[in-house]
Design a protein around this motif. Structure first.
Motif: not given
Lengths: 474, 474
Positions: B332-342
């Motif tokens: 349910g999250l896209e773009n910047d909010e889907a960013f994962a540091f891993w």
């Protein structure tokens, strides 16, 4: 207002008092706030974005940003109904202790760099060996988390089975390692980083309880040997991150020994539960691993940044990690005082992670931790009982430890899509927080109880919250 | 006395006040104490060793151990005359801030896990790009230190040049990478961990100033290509840890580009000095690196535990590190909010390292840091001037940044052995602390000024301390 780096002591006291007030209020209000305050990247950037600041900002103003932005728009892992992932709440004693660690700023590269800190780390490693049944001759060290612990264990495995790998690299060989389909993705990632390659991580089938099927492991190893590959390591999960399933440690240990495989246990989530009565039996043979990953920043309630790797044979770790450089040569010190942590893990600079571990274990004692873990497991079982007694939810996996996987079932239509919407809407609601996994193709609501503040009432409230959200969505 | 995990707020305040008092006194007394109080492993174990504690210990007692054992028997990296290794003093603002980080206990795995913390980390990465001349399109993240940063940079290099390595592992290829004989040992260690092998790290000769000889680099690359090896990466040091020598960044960048090599810069010690006037020119082309390691816990005066890696092309980092697992799938999250540091580094769980970075830079501003770095460099040059003007010391390497290498020369006999004894005895004396390196076969007394508390008077005092010790030893 500090406008220079060497802040005078009176200002340190003033800043400290203000920060302490923020911290105490945080703990006081925690249970009553939403787990999560929805926001967006754009909204946050509108508040904090700026070029690198040339000049100083007064501390009270910074504290304001920490309170009004950072505190407000964080997911509160210490909230009693935060059940997402495998996430520790941290604890107040370590909150206070971290200030001392930051002031002393000990870089625990080796004994010489921080004699007392090194001894405390070695002491906490001895405690783990004692509590988990590892031999006294074993070694270990603290790393930043479970991914790095698994990486370190597999690096030792690689060196033990391919003695020239550090010098020559991996050439020609196709080393194979085995973990179940429920194994943590850090195992595949470690294999990628170590040059082994993810396609050389073989996926072992699980049984109906999502535990590794040792017969399938045997089949894969035989198949690989016949094809000329080089099986070298099996990784058991002592609590999978997906459902908390505990692989059959004893049979895998026996198989590994009789087939000359390194036996690594990924106990990042569950390993420490060995000190709780409910997990004692399945974890009885944990101490037979060649390497064991633990995450004190999970079920030992430490703040994030503290993983641990234990090695049965210290020489295997040194073979994987020991290098030397002249400027780090230890001059005039011998034996225990020449001990270097960099010979046992990937890092050189290392924060004083053992302070948190020592401080919490001393402060509350092992019995209190054991009781808290047992109560976490009891809460998960209670949730399972509530679900089984309900007519609107169903369990999707057994509760081996403190993870529970279930779903809402009173919906005519795509249950996977409905439960996915249910989870996301629950998260945004702020009252309870679950994450998700897939069990036998089904989208599962997944929770993990890993918080000494969580009570059975919170488990009841979780189901009530889900019912409220489901009513809105239906 | 806390005998349970969920300490009430009033007790948190009480514990916090006591800890703050210890911290403030630590800073007040720092300059007047010995850098080091000699002890032994046996002596420390006699005080702290015990089985895992079953029950609780009152907090004041624990604080007593921290004061009387940990504080007393630590090497004080914040002391103005601690010149060993490359070691930051930490700072009071971060000391106070660490308490807030521990309370919030944000696990910065991805945006969703801590929206505000993720945005602050991304902001600090933008600041580094801005300050060091990296393009806006570059990416980066904080890691535990320089060794992990170098590891991450080389992992990206490996994936960029061997696109199937993550899946297939390193098979058949003999990848070759190049660094000078003064390059940090974490480069060799990273090559070992990545399955490349230390013998595939080629040692490039240095010139008389201990900087990489680009002609020798060209010779080695040509030789390896002719022999069928696969040159893929060159590592320049932006400040070697041994002498502080700065490799010729521009010529190496040009060579790397024209020979299709990944260009990694190890700026763990020196990279951040690019913001100081004296280092601006040699670091003018830092932004041309494909990857750059930095250690904010060195010359940004942060407490230990904060390294940084920048990648010119974010896709290269994802190729090296991105994996996926269902339970971490972002719903349910896209773009910047889907960013994962891993997707950009080796870790999954990650502490909120950016808090320290943001808090210090906001608190004092870049100008104050730049001035402090410049003064550190000036102190090293001043020491060099004092040595050159003396008749009992001689410099052994040029002072490119804030590291100075010299030796005592008024001794008839083995100067190497004498200076080694001199250093060890100085360390035990407690007034000043130097470490060592080897320059052209000579044992060098080696110091690094990396402390905003260090003044020119401390440089004079260092030589006086050495003279006193030399008089005793002669």
């Amino acid at each position: 207002m500090p406008d220079n780096l060497a802040v005078p002591a009176e200002q340190i006291r003033e800043m400290g008092r203000a920060a302490l007030d923020l911290v105490a209020k945080y703990y006081e209000t925690l249970g009553g706030r939403p787990v999560l305050q929805p926001t967006t990247s754009d909204a946050l950037r509108a508040v904090i974005d700026e070029p690198a600041p040339a000049g100083p900002t007064p501390f009270p103003e910074l504290l304001g940003t920490l309170r009004d932005v950072v505190d407000r728009y964080s997911r509160h892992n210490a909230h009693p109904r935060f059940f997402g992932y495998v996430s520790s709440p941290g604890n107040p004693v370590n909150t206070v202790g971290s200030m001392i660690a930051a002031a002393l700023n000990i870089n625990v590269t080796c004994w010489r760099s921080g004699p007392a800190a090194a001894e405390i780390e070695l002491l906490t490693i001895r405690w783990f060996k004692e509590l988990l049944g590892f031999p006294e001759s074993a070694a270990g060290l603290l790393v930043s988390g479970g991914s790095m612990a698994n990486f370190a264990g597999l690096a030792a495995a690689r060196s033990a089975k391919f003695p020239n790998v550090v010098r020559e690299g991996l050439r020609g060989a196709t080393p194979r390692l085995y973990t179940s389909s429920e194994g943590h993705f850090s195992i595949r990632k470690a294999a990628a980083m170590l040059g082994i390659g993810t396609e050389n991580v073989r996926t072992v089938r699980v049984d109906d309880n999502l535990r590794m099927d040792v017969a399938d492991l045997a089949r894969l190893v035989a198949e690989d040997r016949a094809a000329g590959h080089l099986p070298f390591c099996v990784v058991a999960s002592a609590g999978t991150a997906g459902t908390g399933a505990i692989d059959p440690i004893g049979p895998i240990a026996d198989f590994a020994r009789s087939h000359d495989l390194w036996f690594h246990i990924d106990g990042a989530y569950g390993g420490i539960a060995a000190i709780a009565p409910s997990a004692r039996e399945p974890f009885a043979r944990l101490g037979e691993a060649d390497s064991l990953s633990l995450d004190p920043h999970k079920w030992l309630y430490l703040p994030v940044g503290c993983g641990c790797i234990l090695y049965r044979d210290p020489a295997t770790a040194r073979a994987a990690f020991s290098e030397n450089a002249d400027y780090t040569r230890v001059v005039g010190l011998e034996n225990d005082e020449a001990f270097a942590f960099w010979d046992y893990g990937p890092e050189l600079s290392r924060p004083f992670r053992a302070l948190d571990l020592w401080l919490l274990l001393k402060s509350v004692g092992v019995t209190a931790i054991s009781e808290a873990i047992e109560e976490n497991i009891a809460c998960a079982r209670y949730l399972s009982d509530l679900v089984n007694a309900s007519d609107d939810f169903e369990m999707l996996a057994p509760v081996d430890l403190s993870i529970f996987c279930f779903r809402y079932k009173n919906f005519d239509g795509d249950l996977n899509a409905f439960n996915e919407r249910l989870m996301f809407t629950l998260q945004q609601s702020g009252s309870s927080y679950l994450s998700n996994t897939t069990v036998a193709g089904k989208f599962a609501l997944r929770g993990c109880v890993l918080n000494y503040r969580t009570t059975r009432k919170d488990m009841e409230r979780l189901l009530d919250d889900l019912r409220s959200v489901a009513a809105l969505l239906r």
